[in-house]
Design an enzyme around this catalytic site. Structure first.
Site, PDB file in Angstrom:
ATOM      1  N   ARG A  50       0.868  -1.184   0.000  1.00  0.00           N
ATOM      2  CA  ARG A  50       0.000   0.000   0.000  1.00  0.00           C
ATOM      3  C   ARG A  50       0.899   1.227   0.000  1.00  0.00           C
ATOM      4  NH1 ARG A  50       2.340   1.891   3.766  1.00  0.00           N
ATOM      5  NH2 ARG A  50       0.826   3.589   3.735  1.00  0.00           N
ATOM      6  N   GLY A  51       0.248   2.411  -0.111  1.00  0.00           N
ATOM      7  CA  GLY A  51       1.014   3.639  -0.296  1.00  0.00           C
ATOM      8  C   GLY A  51       1.106   3.896  -1.795  1.00  0.00           C
ATOM      9  N   ALA A  52       0.827   5.141  -2.197  1.00  0.00           N
ATOM     10  CA  ALA A  52       0.644   5.436  -3.619  1.00  0.00           C
ATOM     11  C   ALA A  52       1.806   4.975  -4.511  1.00  0.00           C
ATOM     12  CB  ALA A  52       0.372   6.929  -3.788  1.00  0.00           C
ATOM     13  N   ARG A  85      -7.551  -0.410  -6.666  1.00  0.00           N
ATOM     14  CA  ARG A  85      -7.842   0.694  -5.743  1.00  0.00           C
ATOM     15  C   ARG A  85      -8.040   1.960  -6.574  1.00  0.00           C
ATOM     16  NH1 ARG A  85      -4.330   1.277  -0.426  1.00  0.00           N
ATOM     17  NH2 ARG A  85      -6.250   2.259   0.300  1.00  0.00           N
ATOM     18  N   GLN A 190      -2.029   2.348  10.008  1.00  0.00           N
ATOM     19  CA  GLN A 190      -0.754   2.418   9.273  1.00  0.00           C
ATOM     20  C   GLN A 190       0.302   3.209  10.051  1.00  0.00           C
ATOM     21  OE1 GLN A 190      -3.779   2.845   7.907  1.00  0.00           O
ATOM     22  NE2 GLN A 190      -3.842   2.319   5.760  1.00  0.00           N
ATOM     23  N   ASP A 231      -1.961  10.887  -2.126  1.00  0.00           N
ATOM     24  CA  ASP A 231      -2.396   9.847  -3.072  1.00  0.00           C
ATOM     25  C   ASP A 231      -2.759  10.423  -4.428  1.00  0.00           C
ATOM     26  OD1 ASP A 231      -2.910   8.615  -0.275  1.00  0.00           O
ATOM     27  OD2 ASP A 231      -2.789   6.963  -1.716  1.00  0.00           O
ATOM     28  N   ASN A 241      -5.264  12.507   0.633  1.00  0.00           N
ATOM     29  CA  ASN A 241      -4.370  11.631   1.407  1.00  0.00           C
ATOM     30  C   ASN A 241      -5.239  10.903   2.429  1.00  0.00           C
ATOM     31  OD1 ASN A 241      -1.661  10.680   2.019  1.00  0.00           O
ATOM     32  ND2 ASN A 241      -1.843  11.789   3.941  1.00  0.00           N
ATOM     33  N   LYS A 242      -4.623  10.054   3.218  1.00  0.00           N
ATOM     34  CA  LYS A 242      -5.338   9.215   4.182  1.00  0.00           C
ATOM     35  C   LYS A 242      -6.352  10.010   4.999  1.00  0.00           C
ATOM     36  CE  LYS A 242      -5.108   5.681   4.616  1.00  0.00           C
ATOM     37  NZ  LYS A 242      -6.093   4.812   3.918  1.00  0.00           N
TER      38      LYS A 242
HETATM   39  O1  MRU Z   1      -4.562   3.210   2.327  1.00  0.00           O
HETATM   40  P1  MRU Z   1      -3.076   3.402   2.206  1.00  0.00           P
HETATM   41  O2  MRU Z   1      -2.320   2.824   3.350  1.00  0.00           O
HETATM   42  O3  MRU Z   1      -2.550   2.968   0.867  1.00  0.00           O
HETATM   43  O4  MRU Z   1      -2.889   4.988   2.273  1.00  0.00           O
HETATM   44  C1  MRU Z   1      -1.614   5.511   2.103  1.00  0.00           C
HETATM   45  C2  MRU Z   1      -1.545   6.985   2.271  1.00  0.00           C
HETATM   46  O5  MRU Z   1      -2.531   7.658   2.456  1.00  0.00           O
HETATM   47  C3  MRU Z   1      -0.192   7.601   2.094  1.00  0.00           C
HETATM   48  O6  MRU Z   1      -0.081   8.758   2.875  1.00  0.00           O
HETATM   49  C4  MRU Z   1       0.014   7.989   0.623  1.00  0.00           C
HETATM   50  O7  MRU Z   1      -0.253   6.907  -0.219  1.00  0.00           O
HETATM   51  C5  MRU Z   1       1.374   8.488   0.365  1.00  0.00           C
HETATM   52  S1  MRU Z   1       2.575   7.183   0.380  1.00  0.00           S
HETATM   53  C6  MRU Z   1       4.103   7.814   0.044  1.00  0.00           C
END
Ligand code: MRU
Length: 342
Positions: A50-52, A85, A190, A231, A241-242
């Site tokens: 996970r993470g963009a 996603r 996370q 994201d 973002n999250k």
């Molecule tokens: O749902 P996730 O864990 O994929 O969400 C991730 C985030 O919101 C991160 O802050 C974002 O992807 C940036 S990662 C460098």
């Protein structure tokens, strides 16, 4: 089965994508091996990876796992992986790059090699991006010793070092006494599970907070700056973002603290005018209503579970990219920060 050793979040070895299984951290450090497109799709959907930026890299390798040499299989793998996603634009950006490479290759006997080459290139560029954001961000954050972050935008969310955490690794290596406050980040934790794990592995002091603590900590003068990842960033500079990022930005503004976003140019989406147009993933009810084996929400109550929120550009002090820094007032993403495909 024996676990292959890997040194980064994800690696492509012997026609397999090997991922640190992030659903099991911090209790177990294990890997998951994917040898099919379906397994990669499932790993992205379940947040094993996970993470963009990491999602984009995983999807690029995932395409390579389709039936070898079959153009139609590669194309349907791209379409399928694009449904894993919806919010992080890096996924679609990486798949677009894979499609462009496929389109430019006339020789079907070379398709596999060409696609692996592109995926490796995306992966290598990501490593460089993390280092460049680290340098740019460290220059901005140099005077800050108590830094708050949300979710995980670290090494686990990218190839290495991360986006929001890259400047922190850089400052630590330069000998700065930097301390991180990590929001736990409900519902999937996370921050508590991943950010706290990777920073403690690196010997960087980290304190986990519940998501509702940030305001009082800021009021008591305990935070110097906030830094988060992204994201998707719309043309006007609004940032998805999250979930929980937006209230942090409001709190930072109220307490006159800098609020930084660190993201690669592949997170920019100039096709969307504003953050209102960013598709926000809605995840399942159980992520909120169940804690381990225990139900914590009555059956008859409804649950909302958007995975992301949008922070308007006017609340952001600067967006730190691998190509340089966009400072407030951010009203649009400038041409020099455009992504590869433009
Ligand atoms: O749902 P996730 O864990 O994929 O969400 C991730 C985030 O919101 C991160 O802050 C974002 O992807 C940036 S990662 C460098």
């Amino acid at each position: 089965m024996e676990q292959p050793a890997i040194h980064e979040t994800l690696e492509f070895q012997n026609e397999r994508l090997i991922l640190i299984d992030q659903t099991r951290l911090p209790g177990e450090v294990t890997t998951l091996q994917c040898s099919t497109v379906e397994q990669v799709h499932d790993a992205i959907y379940r947040l094993v990876v996970r993470g963009a930026p990491a999602i984009g890299i995983a999807a690029a390798y995932g395409v390579c796992l389709a039936e070898r040499g079959s153009r139609t299989s590669y194309l349907s793998a791209m379409d399928y992986l694009a449904t894993s996603r919806p919010t992080a634009v890096n996924l679609f950006w990486a798949l677009d790059r894979m499609r462009q490479r496929l389109d430019h290759c006339d020789d079907d006997t070379k398709l596999y090699e060409v696609l692996v080459d592109e995926a490796v290139m995306i992966h290598n560029e990501d490593r460089k991006m993390c280092h460049d954001i680290g340098f740019e961000g460290a220059a901005l954050l140099g005077h800050c010793s108590r830094i708050l972050t949300h979710c995980n935008a670290g090494g686990l969310a990218t190839s290495t070092r991360g986006t929001a955490l890259a400047p922190i690794y850089q400052l630590h290596e330069q000998g700065s006494q930097v301390k991180v406050y990590a929001d736990e980040t409900r519902p999937l934790l996370q921050g508590a599970r991943l950010t706290a794990w990777e920073l403690s592995q690196a010997g960087i002091p980290v304190t986990v907070l519940t998501d509702s603590m940030a305001g009082s900590l800021m009021r008591n003068g305990g935070i110097d700056a906030v830094i988060v990842g992204a994201d998707r960033i719309a043309k006007n500079g609004d940032v998805a973002n999250k979930i929980g990022t937006y209230p942090l930005a409001v709190l930072a503004k109220y307490h006159s603290l800098p609020f930084y976003v660190a993201a690669p140019s592949s997170t920019f989406d100039e096709s969307l005018e504003s953050g209102d147009d960013i598709p926000i993933e809605e995840r399942n009810r159980e992520e909120i209503s169940k804690q381990g084996e225990k139900w914590v929400v009555p059956d008859k109550a409804e649950v909302m579970n958007p995975a992301f929120d949008v922070t308007p550009a006017h609340l952001i002090t600067a967006i730190i990219t691998e190509k340089g820094v966009l400072h407030a007032p951010i009203t649009s993403i400038q041409a020099e920060f455009r992504s590869y495909r433009d």
